[in-house]
Design a protein around this motif. Structure first.
Motif, PDB file in Angstrom:
ATOM      1  N   SER A 113     -32.944 -77.833  70.315  1.00  0.00           N
ATOM      2  CA  SER A 113     -32.845 -77.446  69.118  1.00  0.00           C
ATOM      3  C   SER A 113     -31.716 -76.700  69.064  1.00  0.00           C
ATOM      4  O   SER A 113     -31.375 -76.003  70.012  1.00  0.00           O
ATOM      5  CB  SER A 113     -34.051 -77.105  68.629  1.00  0.00           C
ATOM      6  OG  SER A 113     -34.174 -75.787  68.856  1.00  0.00           O
ATOM      7  N   ILE A 114     -31.293 -76.670  67.670  1.00  0.00           N
ATOM      8  CA  ILE A 114     -30.211 -75.654  67.317  1.00  0.00           C
ATOM      9  C   ILE A 114     -30.548 -74.611  66.322  1.00  0.00           C
ATOM     10  O   ILE A 114     -31.633 -75.278  65.507  1.00  0.00           O
ATOM     11  CB  ILE A 114     -28.746 -76.156  66.918  1.00  0.00           C
ATOM     12  CG1 ILE A 114     -29.066 -77.160  65.917  1.00  0.00           C
ATOM     13  CG2 ILE A 114     -28.139 -77.011  68.379  1.00  0.00           C
ATOM     14  CD1 ILE A 114     -27.594 -77.376  65.081  1.00  0.00           C
ATOM     15  N   ASP A 115     -30.003 -73.443  65.888  1.00  0.00           N
ATOM     16  CA  ASP A 115     -30.343 -72.655  64.985  1.00  0.00           C
ATOM     17  C   ASP A 115     -29.986 -72.967  63.739  1.00  0.00           C
ATOM     18  O   ASP A 115     -30.537 -72.875  62.755  1.00  0.00           O
ATOM     19  CB  ASP A 115     -30.168 -71.205  65.562  1.00  0.00           C
ATOM     20  CG  ASP A 115     -30.845 -70.901  66.602  1.00  0.00           C
ATOM     21  OD1 ASP A 115     -31.976 -70.674  66.820  1.00  0.00           O
ATOM     22  OD2 ASP A 115     -29.991 -70.945  67.629  1.00  0.00           O
ATOM     23  N   LEU A 116     -28.692 -73.526  63.650  1.00  0.00           N
ATOM     24  CA  LEU A 116     -28.097 -73.599  62.455  1.00  0.00           C
ATOM     25  C   LEU A 116     -27.157 -74.732  62.391  1.00  0.00           C
ATOM     26  O   LEU A 116     -26.345 -74.822  63.416  1.00  0.00           O
ATOM     27  CB  LEU A 116     -27.404 -72.474  62.006  1.00  0.00           C
ATOM     28  CG  LEU A 116     -26.383 -72.267  60.725  1.00  0.00           C
ATOM     29  CD1 LEU A 116     -27.191 -72.644  59.448  1.00  0.00           C
ATOM     30  CD2 LEU A 116     -25.667 -71.151  60.558  1.00  0.00           C
ATOM     31  N   LEU A 117     -27.138 -75.741  61.368  1.00  0.00           N
ATOM     32  CA  LEU A 117     -26.383 -76.858  61.299  1.00  0.00           C
ATOM     33  C   LEU A 117     -25.670 -76.820  60.051  1.00  0.00           C
ATOM     34  O   LEU A 117     -26.035 -76.887  58.939  1.00  0.00           O
ATOM     35  CB  LEU A 117     -26.918 -78.074  61.346  1.00  0.00           C
ATOM     36  CG  LEU A 117     -26.101 -79.258  61.146  1.00  0.00           C
ATOM     37  CD1 LEU A 117     -25.123 -79.448  62.281  1.00  0.00           C
ATOM     38  CD2 LEU A 117     -26.844 -80.892  61.425  1.00  0.00           C
ATOM     39  N   ILE A 118     -24.222 -76.293  60.103  1.00  0.00           N
ATOM     40  CA  ILE A 118     -23.575 -76.226  58.953  1.00  0.00           C
ATOM     41  C   ILE A 118     -22.649 -77.535  58.621  1.00  0.00           C
ATOM     42  O   ILE A 118     -22.141 -78.090  59.745  1.00  0.00           O
ATOM     43  CB  ILE A 118     -22.550 -75.106  58.731  1.00  0.00           C
ATOM     44  CG1 ILE A 118     -23.106 -73.680  59.138  1.00  0.00           C
ATOM     45  CG2 ILE A 118     -21.682 -75.133  57.642  1.00  0.00           C
ATOM     46  CD1 ILE A 118     -22.363 -72.569  59.394  1.00  0.00           C
ATOM     47  N   ILE A 119     -23.002 -78.234  57.556  1.00  0.00           N
ATOM     48  CA  ILE A 119     -21.850 -79.200  57.368  1.00  0.00           C
ATOM     49  C   ILE A 119     -20.734 -79.254  56.237  1.00  0.00           C
ATOM     50  O   ILE A 119     -20.838 -78.271  55.418  1.00  0.00           O
ATOM     51  CB  ILE A 119     -22.963 -80.537  56.897  1.00  0.00           C
ATOM     52  CG1 ILE A 119     -23.773 -80.124  55.532  1.00  0.00           C
ATOM     53  CG2 ILE A 119     -23.773 -81.278  57.824  1.00  0.00           C
ATOM     54  CD1 ILE A 119     -24.311 -81.224  54.572  1.00  0.00           C
ATOM     55  N   LYS A 162     -33.099 -75.592  62.916  1.00  0.00           N
ATOM     56  CA  LYS A 162     -33.907 -74.787  62.325  1.00  0.00           C
ATOM     57  C   LYS A 162     -33.352 -74.378  60.828  1.00  0.00           C
ATOM     58  O   LYS A 162     -34.244 -74.190  59.928  1.00  0.00           O
ATOM     59  CB  LYS A 162     -33.807 -73.254  63.045  1.00  0.00           C
ATOM     60  CG  LYS A 162     -35.002 -73.281  63.873  1.00  0.00           C
ATOM     61  CD  LYS A 162     -35.209 -71.720  64.435  1.00  0.00           C
ATOM     62  CE  LYS A 162     -35.596 -71.859  65.838  1.00  0.00           C
ATOM     63  NZ  LYS A 162     -34.676 -71.212  67.077  1.00  0.00           N
ATOM     64  N   ARG A 163     -32.210 -74.277  60.807  1.00  0.00           N
ATOM     65  CA  ARG A 163     -31.753 -73.896  59.437  1.00  0.00           C
ATOM     66  C   ARG A 163     -30.561 -74.837  59.076  1.00  0.00           C
ATOM     67  O   ARG A 163     -29.853 -75.332  59.776  1.00  0.00           O
ATOM     68  CB  ARG A 163     -31.313 -72.449  59.320  1.00  0.00           C
ATOM     69  CG  ARG A 163     -32.222 -71.571  59.657  1.00  0.00           C
ATOM     70  CD  ARG A 163     -31.782 -70.060  59.233  1.00  0.00           C
ATOM     71  NE  ARG A 163     -30.739 -69.579  59.760  1.00  0.00           N
ATOM     72  CZ  ARG A 163     -30.143 -68.606  59.127  1.00  0.00           C
ATOM     73  NH1 ARG A 163     -30.242 -67.870  58.153  1.00  0.00           N
ATOM     74  NH2 ARG A 163     -28.740 -68.265  60.080  1.00  0.00           N
ATOM     75  N   ILE A 164     -30.337 -75.174  57.671  1.00  0.00           N
ATOM     76  CA  ILE A 164     -29.324 -75.872  57.356  1.00  0.00           C
ATOM     77  C   ILE A 164     -28.127 -75.055  56.547  1.00  0.00           C
ATOM     78  O   ILE A 164     -28.566 -74.190  55.823  1.00  0.00           O
ATOM     79  CB  ILE A 164     -29.927 -76.928  56.076  1.00  0.00           C
ATOM     80  CG1 ILE A 164     -30.910 -77.798  57.020  1.00  0.00           C
ATOM     81  CG2 ILE A 164     -28.804 -77.917  55.621  1.00  0.00           C
ATOM     82  CD1 ILE A 164     -31.711 -78.934  56.164  1.00  0.00           C
ATOM     83  N   GLY A 165     -27.100 -75.395  56.851  1.00  0.00           N
ATOM     84  CA  GLY A 165     -25.982 -74.585  56.046  1.00  0.00           C
ATOM     85  C   GLY A 165     -24.884 -75.595  55.222  1.00  0.00           C
ATOM     86  O   GLY A 165     -24.785 -76.656  55.837  1.00  0.00           O
ATOM     87  N   LEU A 166     -24.297 -75.270  54.474  1.00  0.00           N
ATOM     88  CA  LEU A 166     -23.319 -75.715  53.435  1.00  0.00           C
ATOM     89  C   LEU A 166     -21.962 -75.086  53.821  1.00  0.00           C
ATOM     90  O   LEU A 166     -22.048 -73.932  54.079  1.00  0.00           O
ATOM     91  CB  LEU A 166     -23.793 -76.018  52.121  1.00  0.00           C
ATOM     92  CG  LEU A 166     -24.915 -76.591  51.634  1.00  0.00           C
ATOM     93  CD1 LEU A 166     -25.266 -76.220  50.257  1.00  0.00           C
ATOM     94  CD2 LEU A 166     -24.675 -78.180  51.848  1.00  0.00           C
ATOM     95  N   SER A 167     -20.913 -75.546  53.452  1.00  0.00           N
ATOM     96  CA  SER A 167     -19.615 -75.008  53.196  1.00  0.00           C
ATOM     97  C   SER A 167     -18.897 -75.139  52.236  1.00  0.00           C
ATOM     98  O   SER A 167     -18.838 -76.380  51.617  1.00  0.00           O
ATOM     99  CB  SER A 167     -18.955 -75.303  54.769  1.00  0.00           C
ATOM    100  OG  SER A 167     -18.609 -76.464  54.894  1.00  0.00           O
ATOM    101  N   GLU A 168     -18.106 -74.388  51.764  1.00  0.00           N
ATOM    102  CA  GLU A 168     -17.283 -74.541  50.508  1.00  0.00           C
ATOM    103  C   GLU A 168     -18.024 -74.754  49.318  1.00  0.00           C
ATOM    104  O   GLU A 168     -17.406 -75.243  48.444  1.00  0.00           O
ATOM    105  CB  GLU A 168     -16.286 -75.610  50.975  1.00  0.00           C
ATOM    106  CG  GLU A 168     -15.687 -75.670  52.156  1.00  0.00           C
ATOM    107  CD  GLU A 168     -14.747 -74.532  52.587  1.00  0.00           C
ATOM    108  OE1 GLU A 168     -14.368 -73.797  51.868  1.00  0.00           O
ATOM    109  OE2 GLU A 168     -14.719 -74.389  53.706  1.00  0.00           O
ATOM    110  N   PHE A 169     -19.052 -74.374  49.119  1.00  0.00           N
ATOM    111  CA  PHE A 169     -19.835 -74.520  47.903  1.00  0.00           C
ATOM    112  C   PHE A 169     -19.898 -73.307  47.171  1.00  0.00           C
ATOM    113  O   PHE A 169     -20.267 -72.238  47.287  1.00  0.00           O
ATOM    114  CB  PHE A 169     -21.378 -75.018  48.265  1.00  0.00           C
ATOM    115  CG  PHE A 169     -21.403 -76.532  48.395  1.00  0.00           C
ATOM    116  CD1 PHE A 169     -20.870 -77.151  49.394  1.00  0.00           C
ATOM    117  CD2 PHE A 169     -22.582 -77.058  47.509  1.00  0.00           C
ATOM    118  CE1 PHE A 169     -21.098 -78.473  49.404  1.00  0.00           C
ATOM    119  CE2 PHE A 169     -22.613 -78.319  47.677  1.00  0.00           C
ATOM    120  CZ  PHE A 169     -22.214 -78.998  48.576  1.00  0.00           C
ATOM    121  N   GLY A 170     -19.085 -73.640  45.835  1.00  0.00           N
ATOM    122  CA  GLY A 170     -19.214 -72.560  44.836  1.00  0.00           C
ATOM    123  C   GLY A 170     -20.473 -72.950  44.000  1.00  0.00           C
ATOM    124  O   GLY A 170     -21.342 -73.747  44.330  1.00  0.00           O
TER     125      GLY A 170
END
Lengths: 279, 666
Positions: A113-119, A162-170
């Motif tokens: 598993s990984i700790d953070l997946l940012i899309i 473990k955690r989900i991340g977004l990018s470029e979201f205002g």
């Protein structure tokens, strides 16, 4: 005659291989791929053998042997993966692409598993210097994000991330997406360049929603097909028959030893559809 | 500062016969610790800074700023502070310290100078990037707490050297006449020495062992009206109270130079030191070696001490002054007389640059240790017999050529191999620009540590935090990328000399390595970075052809070292490397922006946008209306300079123009 194939390009661990890592991520990706191709080619003992390996329907460049993984216990690491969905690729494919990309990383690092997946969605950017209010996303966009986001929620439920991340979201984007999620994103990654002007509303909103604002230095289009095409042309011997190169996704992974702040492993995979001329 | 054991100290003549015993026991203690601690693994990153303050005392009537000699009283007052006591206490030498979780009370320590104070964070900083944001507030808190325990006329300032230490007349509060029996200095009274018995003994024993007073000559900065040739007018040639009064009649004071003759001129300087815990002994050795070439670079970049004994000098930093101030070598050891009583001609003082690398990394080449160093061979053999490897045994055998300077009779009687007092006696009186620190005891939770010692203290806590954080980030970058900064150790020594020159930061060049990344096929601890399909591909990397060592480095400006050289193949610059590291880890927005401010300071000090403290101080003096353009820093100029340093130290000179030139206001 020609037949379409999937090719997975990989850089291996680039953290200790030199200057490539000093550039923006698009240059870093291209340069480290170039370097890994050269290294692989230089290790081929016989000229008749290729360093590109076929497994099932997929080609690997270079081929994948049993990876070394990480040197210490899994709990010592903070593993972050950032997945770039590329422009022009149908949204319906993202589900499979996400799983596929994650599998490559899990195998490379030998972890479950990984700790953070940012899309990172294509064609959206966040400019910290731009004070104009976020543009309101269209319903269609929001639907797309929500559909993709569900895949991440499933992976989270399965225990692979473990955690989900977004990018470029205002704020405007977050406000639209959040009601459509059941697992809230933990991270929003934005490009902050040199200056530190992050819009106050975003800081406020992120704090309320307990979303951590992280910085990155990636560019909006990480792998234009023209760039990949010309990289492959440099390696005519290996990629001579590759036509109509169409990148599908890029994934970047980093394994950091948490208590010491040391980056032990960093690399990329990129997948492209190509027509291979077999004449 | 080393441990302050109490007891009866021996004079040099009494101590001398025990020197071999102390060394032998020291090596035994070292071996005991090393054997048990060498397999310590996976210690986390912990680190801390040490900041030293001058305590000044104003006389507002005569507009004079002098050195306060109330170190002991201030420490006592700090220890008695009810609130601080409840929070766990803050003076380790006077009270039991018990830090409660979540509370971090800074710790205060005595130093050599009775006008100095040292402060450290109460607990070490952790390894998360966010922890770096607590550094500057912690430093500021220390300054505030220190100030609260001083009189209204006193204040702590972070200035590397007190401009008027050793001038004729009063420069301390209260005044004491110079020329006491301990230092026997023409210029400074013995009362400037911390009265704890260790320090007067150290002072006297260095002088006795050397056979004369220490001797420091700094080139004068010739200004418009400076007499040329300059002959230090404060030197008294006709004294005859002590045999050492003859030093100056025998030419100790050189023309064109400011002459100083006491340990206090050096050990009364303030530094900014950083200590890191490594994950294991091998990482500690790597960091020791890799930071070693950075020592002189950071000295030049942090330069902050252009004034000594009331004169503008032609140098910008303190290092060599301390080096001379504790130089206990005899004439024989300095090569002035043929060897008779002594064993070696020793090229360097006990306080000097590092002379040997210690790591066993693949990037190390034997050619880098290009200086033949003396070693205590019988003791080295003991270390080798005990299982220690050659490079590390050599390092300690080199430290152990020195005599113990202060021996307490009690410590001779009460010897325990499990302690480290004999080892530390030698180890902590070898003041090199890096220090390799074994755990204090075999059982200790503390791991292997490395201390970075060359930097000068900055006028503000913003700058002190920036320099500390820069070094911490650099270590993370070195370890992540496996960077290699090796240059031959003789070049590090040369760089150290270069770093002293006036405005070296902008006008000098330093030997630095051109290519710092490991060779492309390098592995991290035996792990392959490149994998390849089996069968068709050979797994052995091509052997890398090593060129001549001379081709590996070149002369670079500090701007090039920090901000990079132009061109495809140029050196990328340490700042670029650190930024690249930061782009590879998860950093939150606030942390990244704060770190950018700190890195920006280093960037702009390097490219000349902003001045070093040394340049700023020099310019302050030279543009002061009461400066007579004769290199002298008189009472009036000194007063305003110290006031300015105070204003800068408290709130970065807010509401004034003082910060202009030094950094950008937030």
């Amino acid at each position: 005659m020609s037949s379409p194939s999937s090719v997975v390009f990989r850089t291996g661990n680039i953290i200790i291989t030199g200057r490539t890592s000093l550039e923006k991520s698009n240059q870093e990706l291209l340069n480290s791929l170039r370097q890994n191709f050269e290294d692989a080619a230089s290790r081929v003992t016989s000229e008749h053998l290729s360093w590109i390996e076929a497994r099932g329907d997929t080609l690997y460049a270079p081929g994948i042997e049993e990876p070394d993984g990480l040197s210490e216990e899994r709990t010592e690491y903070d593993i972050t993966v950032k997945l770039f969905y590329l422009p022009g690729v149908p949204v319906s494919k993202r589900k499979n692409h996400t799983r596929e990309a994650l599998q490559h990383v899990l195998r490379e690092l030998r972890v479950s598993s990984i700790d953070l997946l940012i899309i990172s969605f294509p064609n959206i950017s966040f400019d910290a210097e731009d004070h104009s209010p976020d543009t309101e996303p269209t319903q269609e966009e929001v639907d797309e994000w929500a559909e993709t986001y569900q895949t991440l929620e499933t992976l989270q439920l399965e225990g692979q991330i473990k955690r989900i991340g977004l990018s470029e979201f205002g704020v405007a984007r977050l406000v639209k997406l959040l009601p459509r999620t059941s697992v809230k994103p933990s991270v929003d990654q934005i490009n902050v360049r040199d200056c530190c002007v992050v819009p106050k509303p975003l800081i406020q909103f992120a704090r309320e929603q307990k979303i951590e604002l992280l910085t990155h230095n990636d560019c909006t289009n990480i792998l234009p097909s023209s760039a990949l095409q010309s990289l492959l042309q440099e390696n005519h011997l290996a990629f001579g028959g590759f036509k109509n190169v169409d990148p599908q996704w890029v994934v970047k992974y980093t394994a950091v030893i948490q208590d010491r702040g040391v980056v032990e492993n960093k690399g990329y995979f990129a997948m492209a559809k190509v027509d291979i001329d077999r004449t | 500062m080393g441990l302050l054991s109490l007891g009866t100290p021996l004079t040099w003549e009494e101590a001398k016969p025990h020197a071999d015993l102390v060394r032998e026991r020291g090596i035994e203690q070292l071996l005991n610790i090393w054997k048990k601690a060498k397999s310590k693994e996976r210690d986390i990153l912990l680190w801390g800074d040490e900041i030293e303050y001058l305590v000044v005392s104003y006389d507002e009537d005569s507009k004079d700023a002098r050195l306060s000699l109330r170190q002991a009283e201030i420490l006592k007052d700090l220890a008695h502070d009810e609130e601080l006591r409840k929070a766990g206490g803050c003076v380790p030498s006077l009270q039991e310290i018990s830090q409660k979780p979540g509370q971090r009370v800074p710790a205060f320590h005595a130093e050599y100078g009775r006008f100095m104070l040292e402060a450290t964070p109460g607990a070490p900083y952790g390894g998360m990037l966010r922890d770096l944001l607590t550094v500057e507030p912690d430093m500021k808190k220390r300054r505030v707490i220190a100030k609260q325990h001083m009189t209204k006329d006193e204040t702590p300032i972070t200035m590397t050297s007190f401009p008027r230490l050793g001038v004729p007349g009063a420069f301390t509060q209260p005044y004491y006449p110079p020329h006491g029996p301990i230092a026997r200095s023409i210029f400074v009274p013995d009362e400037i020495i911390n009265p704890h018995i260790r320090f007067p003994t150290l002072t006297a024993n260095i002088r006795s062992r050397r056979g004369s007073k220490v001797c420091i000559n700094l080139p004068i900065f010739y200004d418009e009206k400076t007499p040329n040739p300059f002959k230090d007018p404060t030197v008294k040639y006709d004294l005859s109270d002590y045999p050492e009064d003859g030093d100056v009649r025998n030419g100790a004071a050189k023309d064109g130079h400011v002459y100083m003759d006491a340990m206090g001129f050096g050990m009364g300087s303030c530094c900014l030191q950083i200590t890191f815990q490594a994950k294991n002994i091998s990482e500690a050795r790597t960091l020791y070696d890799q930071l070693c070439p950075l020592g002189p670079i950071m000295l030049a970049l942090s330069a902050a001490s252009p004034i000594f004994k009331g004169y503008l000098t032609d140098i910008d930093c303190r290092w060599n002054i301390i080096s001379g101030a504790v130089d206990d070598r005899t004439e024989e050891e300095r090569g002035l007389k043929p060897l008779n009583e002594n064993k070696y001609v020793i090229p360097k003082s006990r306080y000097d640059s590092v002379s040997t690398y210690i790591s066993q990394d693949p990037g190390f080449r034997p050619e880098y240790n290009d200086v033949d160093i003396h070693q205590n061979l019988p003791l080295k053999q003991k270390l080798l017999d005990g299982g220690m490897d050659e490079p590390l045994a050599k390092h300690f055998a080199h430290l152990f050529i020195r005599d113990p300077l202060v021996i307490f009779s009690e410590s001779i009687k009460n010897y325990l191999v499990e302690n480290n007092d004999n080892f530390e006696n030698i180890q902590s009186t070898n003041w090199q620009h890096m220090r390799f620190k074994p755990p204090p005891s075999a059982e200790d939770a503390i791991g292997w540590r490395v201390e970075f010692r060359s930097m000068e203290v900055q006028l503000t806590d913003f700058e002190n935090a920036a320099f500390s954080i820069f070094i911490v980030l650099l270590t993370r970058t070195i370890l992540s990328y496996g960077l290699n900064f090796y240059v031959p150790i003789s070049k590090v020594t040369e760089n150290m000399e270069t770093a002293h020159r006036r405005d070296a930061v902008l006008s000098e060049k330093f030997y630095f390595r051109k290519h710092v990344f490991p060779p492309r096929h390098a592995n991290r601890s035996g792990k392959g970075s490149n994998t390849s399909p089996g069968g068709s591909i050979s797994n052995t990397p091509k052997p890398v052809e090593l060129g001549p060592v001379e081709d590996e480095y070149c002369l670079m400006t500090i701007n090039e070292i920090m901000n990079g050289q132009s061109g495809q193949d140029g050196f990328p610059g340490l700042i670029t490397l650190i930024e690249s590291y930061l782009n590879s880890v998860n950093v939150d927005v606030e942390t990244r922006c704060e770190l950018a401010r700190y890195l920006d300071l280093i960037k702009k000090r390097s490219n000349g946008t902003w001045e070093t403290a040394a340049t700023w101080i020099r310019n302050f003096v030279r543009s002061h209306p009461d400066y007579e353009k004769d290199s002298r820093v008189n009472v009036a100029v000194n007063y305003d300079l110290i006031k300015a340093a105070e204003t800068l130290g408290n709130g970065e000179g807010k509401g004034t123009n003082l910060w202009k030139g030094l950094f950008e206001k937030r």
